[in-house]
Motif scaffolding. Sequence first.
Motif, PDB file in Angstrom:
ATOM      1  N   ARG A 102      15.394  23.318 -83.837  1.00 50.91           N
ATOM      2  CA  ARG A 102      15.316  23.137 -82.385  1.00 50.91           C
ATOM      3  C   ARG A 102      16.565  22.509 -81.769  1.00 50.91           C
ATOM      4  O   ARG A 102      16.605  22.253 -80.572  1.00 50.91           O
ATOM      5  CB  ARG A 102      14.092  22.275 -82.054  1.00 50.91           C
ATOM      6  CG  ARG A 102      12.806  23.052 -82.262  1.00 50.91           C
ATOM      7  CD  ARG A 102      11.616  22.142 -82.365  1.00 50.91           C
ATOM      8  NE  ARG A 102      10.381  22.907 -82.507  1.00 50.91           N
ATOM      9  CZ  ARG A 102       9.987  23.491 -83.636  1.00 50.91           C
ATOM     10  NH1 ARG A 102      10.714  23.385 -84.720  1.00 50.91           N
ATOM     11  NH2 ARG A 102       8.854  24.154 -83.688  1.00 50.91           N
ATOM     12  N   GLY A 103      17.548  22.199 -82.586  1.00 51.32           N
ATOM     13  CA  GLY A 103      18.777  21.606 -82.069  1.00 51.32           C
ATOM     14  C   GLY A 103      18.644  20.147 -81.668  1.00 51.32           C
ATOM     15  O   GLY A 103      19.373  19.666 -80.816  1.00 51.32           O
ATOM     16  N   HIS A 104      17.691  19.428 -82.269  1.00 48.07           N
ATOM     17  CA  HIS A 104      17.500  17.998 -81.977  1.00 48.07           C
ATOM     18  C   HIS A 104      18.236  17.139 -83.001  1.00 48.07           C
ATOM     19  O   HIS A 104      18.418  17.539 -84.146  1.00 48.07           O
ATOM     20  CB  HIS A 104      16.019  17.618 -82.033  1.00 48.07           C
ATOM     21  CG  HIS A 104      15.163  18.269 -80.996  1.00 48.07           C
ATOM     22  ND1 HIS A 104      15.532  18.430 -79.683  1.00 48.07           N
ATOM     23  CD2 HIS A 104      13.922  18.800 -81.078  1.00 48.07           C
ATOM     24  CE1 HIS A 104      14.570  19.022 -79.008  1.00 48.07           C
ATOM     25  NE2 HIS A 104      13.582  19.271 -79.838  1.00 48.07           N
ATOM     26  N   GLU A 105      18.610  15.958 -82.575  1.00 52.05           N
ATOM     27  CA  GLU A 105      19.189  14.969 -83.490  1.00 52.05           C
ATOM     28  C   GLU A 105      18.053  14.172 -84.115  1.00 52.05           C
ATOM     29  O   GLU A 105      17.234  13.587 -83.391  1.00 52.05           O
ATOM     30  CB  GLU A 105      20.128  14.026 -82.733  1.00 52.05           C
ATOM     31  CG  GLU A 105      21.384  14.694 -82.231  1.00 52.05           C
ATOM     32  CD  GLU A 105      22.256  15.226 -83.353  1.00 52.05           C
ATOM     33  OE1 GLU A 105      22.341  14.573 -84.415  1.00 52.05           O
ATOM     34  OE2 GLU A 105      22.838  16.309 -83.174  1.00 52.05           O
ATOM     35  N   PRO A 106      17.952  14.108 -85.450  1.00 54.99           N
ATOM     36  CA  PRO A 106      16.821  13.413 -86.075  1.00 54.99           C
ATOM     37  C   PRO A 106      16.797  11.896 -85.860  1.00 54.99           C
ATOM     38  O   PRO A 106      15.753  11.281 -86.019  1.00 54.99           O
ATOM     39  CB  PRO A 106      16.950  13.752 -87.561  1.00 54.99           C
ATOM     40  CG  PRO A 106      18.229  14.440 -87.739  1.00 54.99           C
ATOM     41  CD  PRO A 106      18.778  14.799 -86.404  1.00 54.99           C
TER      42      PRO A 106
END
Length: 156
Positions: A96-100
Amino acid sequence: MTGPGDRLEREFDAAPGAVGTVALAWLPAGDYEQAVGLWPELAQSDRVAGPDGPLPHAQYCRAMQEQLVQYAAAGAPGMVIAPVRVAPFTAWCAERGHEPDSADARAEYAAHLAATGDPGLIAWPPGRNQPCWCGSGRKHKKCCAAPTSVDQDPHR
């Protein structure tokens, strides 16, 4: 205008999940230590950082228990704890293109787990004489719900 529920959502990675529930992201033992090592922002957050670095997992769980109680007192609907396992969460973030290391990503992931009915969700609060949600194996009332200080290890 914001209320206590809004503040609590920001403080401990909570998000609306399935209808009538609030899903709260929680890092189980093992994943907690790995996440703190991988994600510097998490390691410095108020919920995880103590005066000498990251809190031990038991204290992190105890602090989350206190937040759960506050959330319930603020009128939150049904609550579930969504265990965030590092490997599947990291893969989900990559898709999803999120930063963990983002609290928003953890909250969205918790909501995703709740909305999809993930079998790993933990209902809160546990029933009378049930095991603690933290996985210690002790009864909830003798573990995270025991009336002790957050600075003490409830898992002894």
